[in-house]
Design a protein around this motif. Structure first.
Motif, PDB file in Angstrom:
ATOM      1  N   VAL A 168     -77.421 -12.674  42.828  1.00  8.44           N
ATOM      2  CA  VAL A 168     -78.383 -13.762  42.606  1.00  8.44           C
ATOM      3  C   VAL A 168     -77.855 -14.625  41.467  1.00  8.44           C
ATOM      4  O   VAL A 168     -77.907 -14.212  40.303  1.00  8.44           O
ATOM      5  CB  VAL A 168     -79.780 -13.193  42.236  1.00  8.44           C
ATOM      6  CG1 VAL A 168     -80.767 -14.325  42.019  1.00  8.44           C
ATOM      7  CG2 VAL A 168     -80.270 -12.238  43.307  1.00  8.44           C
ATOM      8  N   ASN A 210     -79.919 -18.761  49.674  1.00  8.29           N
ATOM      9  CA  ASN A 210     -80.675 -19.765  48.929  1.00  8.29           C
ATOM     10  C   ASN A 210     -79.724 -20.856  48.450  1.00  8.29           C
ATOM     11  O   ASN A 210     -78.663 -20.549  47.906  1.00  8.29           O
ATOM     12  CB  ASN A 210     -81.381 -19.105  47.737  1.00  8.29           C
ATOM     13  CG  ASN A 210     -82.248 -20.074  46.972  1.00  8.29           C
ATOM     14  OD1 ASN A 210     -81.774 -20.791  46.081  1.00  8.29           O
ATOM     15  ND2 ASN A 210     -83.528 -20.134  47.331  1.00  8.29           N
ATOM     16  N   VAL A 214     -79.788 -22.740  45.973  1.00  7.74           N
ATOM     17  CA  VAL A 214     -79.663 -22.916  44.524  1.00  7.74           C
ATOM     18  C   VAL A 214     -78.855 -21.780  43.895  1.00  7.74           C
ATOM     19  O   VAL A 214     -77.918 -22.030  43.131  1.00  7.74           O
ATOM     20  CB  VAL A 214     -81.059 -22.996  43.868  1.00  7.74           C
ATOM     21  CG1 VAL A 214     -80.932 -23.207  42.371  1.00  7.74           C
ATOM     22  CG2 VAL A 214     -81.885 -24.107  44.505  1.00  7.74           C
ATOM     23  N   THR A 215     -79.178 -20.543  44.212  1.00  9.53           N
ATOM     24  CA  THR A 215     -78.523 -19.396  43.560  1.00  9.53           C
ATOM     25  C   THR A 215     -77.611 -18.615  44.500  1.00  9.53           C
ATOM     26  O   THR A 215     -77.131 -17.553  44.146  1.00  9.53           O
ATOM     27  CB  THR A 215     -79.579 -18.428  42.986  1.00  9.53           C
ATOM     28  OG1 THR A 215     -80.506 -18.110  44.032  1.00  9.53           O
ATOM     29  CG2 THR A 215     -80.312 -19.036  41.796  1.00  9.53           C
ATOM     30  N   VAL A 269     -81.298 -15.038  47.023  1.00  8.76           N
ATOM     31  CA  VAL A 269     -82.456 -14.589  46.245  1.00  8.76           C
ATOM     32  C   VAL A 269     -82.913 -13.266  46.837  1.00  8.76           C
ATOM     33  O   VAL A 269     -82.554 -12.916  47.971  1.00  8.76           O
ATOM     34  CB  VAL A 269     -83.633 -15.588  46.269  1.00  8.76           C
ATOM     35  CG1 VAL A 269     -83.325 -16.809  45.439  1.00  8.76           C
ATOM     36  CG2 VAL A 269     -84.040 -15.950  47.682  1.00  8.76           C
ATOM     37  N   ARG A 282     -93.661  -8.717  38.401  1.00  6.95           N
ATOM     38  CA  ARG A 282     -93.477  -9.572  37.231  1.00  6.95           C
ATOM     39  C   ARG A 282     -93.542  -8.754  35.951  1.00  6.95           C
ATOM     40  O   ARG A 282     -92.867  -9.056  34.971  1.00  6.95           O
ATOM     41  CB  ARG A 282     -94.535 -10.681  37.201  1.00  6.95           C
ATOM     42  CG  ARG A 282     -94.187 -11.859  38.100  1.00  6.95           C
ATOM     43  CD  ARG A 282     -94.978 -13.099  37.728  1.00  6.95           C
ATOM     44  NE  ARG A 282     -96.397 -12.954  37.977  1.00  6.95           N
ATOM     45  CZ  ARG A 282     -97.003 -13.227  39.133  1.00  6.95           C
ATOM     46  NH1 ARG A 282     -96.297 -13.662  40.168  1.00  6.95           N
ATOM     47  NH2 ARG A 282     -98.304 -13.079  39.256  1.00  6.95           N
ATOM     48  N   LYS A 321     -85.851 -10.989  35.641  1.00  2.00           N
ATOM     49  CA  LYS A 321     -86.008 -12.330  36.231  1.00  2.00           C
ATOM     50  C   LYS A 321     -85.298 -12.440  37.580  1.00  2.00           C
ATOM     51  O   LYS A 321     -85.843 -12.973  38.540  1.00  2.00           O
ATOM     52  CB  LYS A 321     -85.437 -13.333  35.236  1.00  2.00           C
ATOM     53  CG  LYS A 321     -85.591 -14.771  35.634  1.00  2.00           C
ATOM     54  CD  LYS A 321     -85.415 -15.663  34.415  1.00  2.00           C
ATOM     55  CE  LYS A 321     -84.094 -16.387  34.445  1.00  2.00           C
ATOM     56  NZ  LYS A 321     -84.028 -17.492  33.473  1.00  2.00           N
ATOM     57  N   TYR A 322     -84.075 -11.936  37.637  1.00  2.00           N
ATOM     58  CA  TYR A 322     -83.295 -12.102  38.869  1.00  2.00           C
ATOM     59  C   TYR A 322     -83.677 -11.088  39.937  1.00  2.00           C
ATOM     60  O   TYR A 322     -83.272 -11.228  41.091  1.00  2.00           O
ATOM     61  CB  TYR A 322     -81.793 -12.012  38.548  1.00  2.00           C
ATOM     62  CG  TYR A 322     -81.357 -13.136  37.649  1.00  2.00           C
ATOM     63  CD1 TYR A 322     -81.358 -13.002  36.271  1.00  2.00           C
ATOM     64  CD2 TYR A 322     -80.974 -14.363  38.198  1.00  2.00           C
ATOM     65  CE1 TYR A 322     -80.993 -14.051  35.447  1.00  2.00           C
ATOM     66  CE2 TYR A 322     -80.599 -15.413  37.383  1.00  2.00           C
ATOM     67  CZ  TYR A 322     -80.618 -15.247  35.997  1.00  2.00           C
ATOM     68  OH  TYR A 322     -80.249 -16.290  35.189  1.00  2.00           O
ATOM     69  N   VAL A 330     -88.430 -13.268  45.630  1.00  2.00           N
ATOM     70  CA  VAL A 330     -88.843 -14.668  45.719  1.00  2.00           C
ATOM     71  C   VAL A 330     -89.474 -14.940  47.082  1.00  2.00           C
ATOM     72  O   VAL A 330     -90.320 -15.812  47.237  1.00  2.00           O
ATOM     73  CB  VAL A 330     -87.590 -15.545  45.510  1.00  2.00           C
ATOM     74  CG1 VAL A 330     -87.818 -16.980  45.937  1.00  2.00           C
ATOM     75  CG2 VAL A 330     -87.156 -15.484  44.052  1.00  2.00           C
ATOM     76  N   PHE A 331     -89.052 -14.193  48.053  1.00  2.81           N
ATOM     77  CA  PHE A 331     -89.493 -14.409  49.427  1.00  2.81           C
ATOM     78  C   PHE A 331     -90.068 -13.085  49.897  1.00  2.81           C
ATOM     79  O   PHE A 331     -89.356 -12.106  50.011  1.00  2.81           O
ATOM     80  CB  PHE A 331     -88.272 -14.815  50.259  1.00  2.81           C
ATOM     81  CG  PHE A 331     -88.584 -15.277  51.644  1.00  2.81           C
ATOM     82  CD1 PHE A 331     -88.580 -14.388  52.699  1.00  2.81           C
ATOM     83  CD2 PHE A 331     -88.858 -16.612  51.899  1.00  2.81           C
ATOM     84  CE1 PHE A 331     -88.850 -14.815  53.991  1.00  2.81           C
ATOM     85  CE2 PHE A 331     -89.131 -17.056  53.178  1.00  2.81           C
ATOM     86  CZ  PHE A 331     -89.126 -16.150  54.227  1.00  2.81           C
ATOM     87  N   ILE A 332     -91.378 -13.044  50.094  1.00  5.89           N
ATOM     88  CA  ILE A 332     -92.011 -11.782  50.510  1.00  5.89           C
ATOM     89  C   ILE A 332     -92.757 -12.047  51.795  1.00  5.89           C
ATOM     90  O   ILE A 332     -93.515 -13.035  51.880  1.00  5.89           O
ATOM     91  CB  ILE A 332     -93.031 -11.294  49.458  1.00  5.89           C
ATOM     92  CG1 ILE A 332     -92.371 -11.176  48.087  1.00  5.89           C
ATOM     93  CG2 ILE A 332     -93.630  -9.958  49.869  1.00  5.89           C
ATOM     94  CD1 ILE A 332     -93.342 -10.831  46.977  1.00  5.89           C
TER      95      ILE A 332
END
Lengths: 455, 78
Positions: free
Chosen positions: A364, A394, A396-397, A400, A425, A430-431, A435-437
């Motif tokens: 990630v 993803n 961006v990264t 994810v 959380r 953080k990584y 993000v996708f559940i």
């Protein structure tokens, strides 16, 4: 050698029940005699027996018969279609097929009619009694299935024996086409235990079998156990409804969530998890009921293996590994006898914990994330029955963390998802945050293991 | 409020709430990133994933890099 093993037990304990299935119950001597009849009827030119049928006493007799007759045996996944069976036989090398089913696809395949043994014997007992092999197709949960070859001698050498074993009645929770199914079979045999084969794999069929046969010992995957205790709760069942006193886990990492659920639901049962890889055999077991294994295992030979950690990966040295892959010279990649397992581990004080498979790491944004740790946390959320964490593309990264979750019956999926996010959380980095559940009806499973193939 | 705008604002608000920075009103023209609302790479990855889940596509997937909520809304009105 597997036939010699059953013959030996049969000579000492002929009337001891070995196998119970939907058709009845069979003593060691009955199973031995059935194997002898089958072996005598096998065609004399054959080198290999493929077995394609539901798990049953007949299947187990056929395995022993093949050994007696000097044939290699290969049990095929019953979920394969007939055309897949033929394709595998073509890929691995033709042999004879014992099956309970007829199909137009099997035209041209030499069949062994194991249910009609009234012809004259056509095959003498083999002079290869100690050399016949078992061919096991890997699960294929992390890649294409491979054909792994063992001699029976090597597999039997891995089995621990106990004088009290004759009192055990094991459930065959793994299918016999699976390495773990073969392990349960030979463990029961070498310990003069009984083996119960349920009519099917639904919760009702399994529990009916447990109660009818008073099964006291079950070896199964953590995925099986999570579903089992989940269904127990849904049906208000407790440990008093069963006779289970021995619980073994294998095939997947035994994480704290499943171990604690089992301790809570079966407080009097012994709890053991086994580390095994199809290509490397049954390597070691942990019986303290905790995840990972004691760091002391790194300092001495444990079970069949020596262990070490190198650059975060677990390595082991064993003589009990497979001979080779079939039709391949490829064997285990070893450096000075040390084999890389592909499992990343972490040594924390006096314990070694599994982080996950090398092949499953999610990158990630340059940070390596282990799905197993995230799954362990997600599974602590009430209402989550099973989870699969994976990397999702993803822009961006790069990737994810994504999670597919099965929600237990009776729970509201939105509330579970919200609780899961709050829990993650609070605990994960953080990584590592999923993000996708997405909640799904049923995770893909193969041989009671969550399928983890990269999408 | 326009439906697309409301959904995008809800998504951005959720991300800010999860960062511990709840806001009652967001300026649609304010930068999403460090010079504005403070999104870092993970927040932006989450924004991309949430937009894809909601709308079936997102501007980041096609190589665009929206700076503001208004930019995102414009993408979906094309």
């Amino acid at each position: 050698m597997i036939f010699s093993a059953i013959q030996k037990v049969s000579s000492v304990s002929p009337k001891q029940i070995f196998v119970r299935d939907v058709a009845g119950e069979y003593s060691y001597s009955q199973m031995c005699e059935k194997a002898i009849s089958m072996a005598a009827s096998m065609p004399k030119d054959s080198e290999r027996l493929y077995i394609y049928m539901p798990d049953s006493s007949d299947l187990l007799s056929l395995i022993c018969a093949a050994d007696l007759a000097g044939l290699d045996a290969c049990v095929l996944n019953r979920q394969f279609s007939a055309s897949e069976v033929v394709a595998i036989m073509d890929r691995l090398g033709r042999g004879i097929l014992a099956s309970d089913t007829d199909s137009p696809e099997f035209v041209g395949v030499e069949r062994f009619e194991y249910r009609r043994l009234d012809g004259p014997p056509c095959r003498k007992s083999s002079n290869k009694l100690n050399n016949s092999r078992i061919i096991i197709l890997t699960t294929g949960t992390t890649g294409s299935p491979k054909a792994v070859v063992y001699t029976w001698e090597r597999l039997l050498s891995q089995v621990k024996k106990s004088a009290a074993g004759c009192a055990d009645n094991w459930l065959l929770a793994y299918p016999m086409n699976h390495f773990a199914g073969i392990q349960v079979f030979i463990h029961a045999l070498l310990n003069t235990s009984s083996l119960s084969i349920p009519a099917g794999r639904t919760f009702t069929e399994v529990t009916d079998c447990l109660k009818k046969d008073r099964v006291n010992a079950i070896s199964a995957t953590p995925t099986f156990w999570r579903m089992f205790v989940g269904m127990m709760a849904a049906r208000n069942l407790t440990c008093n409804d069963f006779s289970i006193s021995k619980i073994t886990l294998g095939g997947e990492a035994a994480t704290e969530d499943v171990l604690s659920r089992l301790r809570k639901n079966f407080p009097a049962a012994s709890l053991v998890h086994v580390y095994a890889i199809t290509e490397l055999g049954s390597c070691f077991s942990v019986s303290d009921g905790l995840p990972g294994f004691p760091a002391g295992y790194l300092k001495r030979k444990t079970g069949n293996v020596e262990l070490k950690i190198s650059e975060g990966e677990l390595y082991l040295k064993t003589e009990s590994h497979m001979l080779s892959y079939l039709n391949s010279d490829k064997t285990i990649d070893a450096v000075d006898g040390w084999l890389a397992t592909g499992d990343y581990v972490e040594l924390k004080r006096d314990r070694v914990f599994f982080l996950g498979r090398k092949s499953e790491i999610i990158n990630v944004g340059g940070i390596k994330v282990f799905p197993l740790r995230i799954e362990e946390e997600i599974l602590k959320t009430p209402g989550v029955q099973a989870v699969r964490v994976y990397g999702r593309a993803n822009p961006v990264t790069g990737k994810v963390v994504a999670a597919d979750i099965e929600i237990a019956r009776g729970y509201d999926s939105r509330q579970v998802m919200e609780a899961l996010r709050i829990n993650c959380r609070a605990v994960l980095g953080k990584y590592e945050q999923p993000v996708f559940i997405r909640p799904i009806e049923s995770l893909e499973r193969a041989n009671e293991k969550i399928v983890r193939r990269q999408l | 409020m326009d439906t697309v705008l409301k959904k995008v604002v809800d998504i951005v608000s959720d991300i800010l709430k999860n960062k511990g920075r709840p806001v009652t009103a967001i300026d649609n023209e304010k930068s999403l990133y460090e010079d504005g609302l403070g999104f870092d790479s993970m927040d932006t990855a989450g924004l991309s994933a949430a937009l894809e889940q909601e709308f079936g596509s997102d501007p980041f997937m096609v190589g665009e890099f929206p700076r503001t909520i208004s930019d995102i809304v414009k993408f979906y009105s094309k």
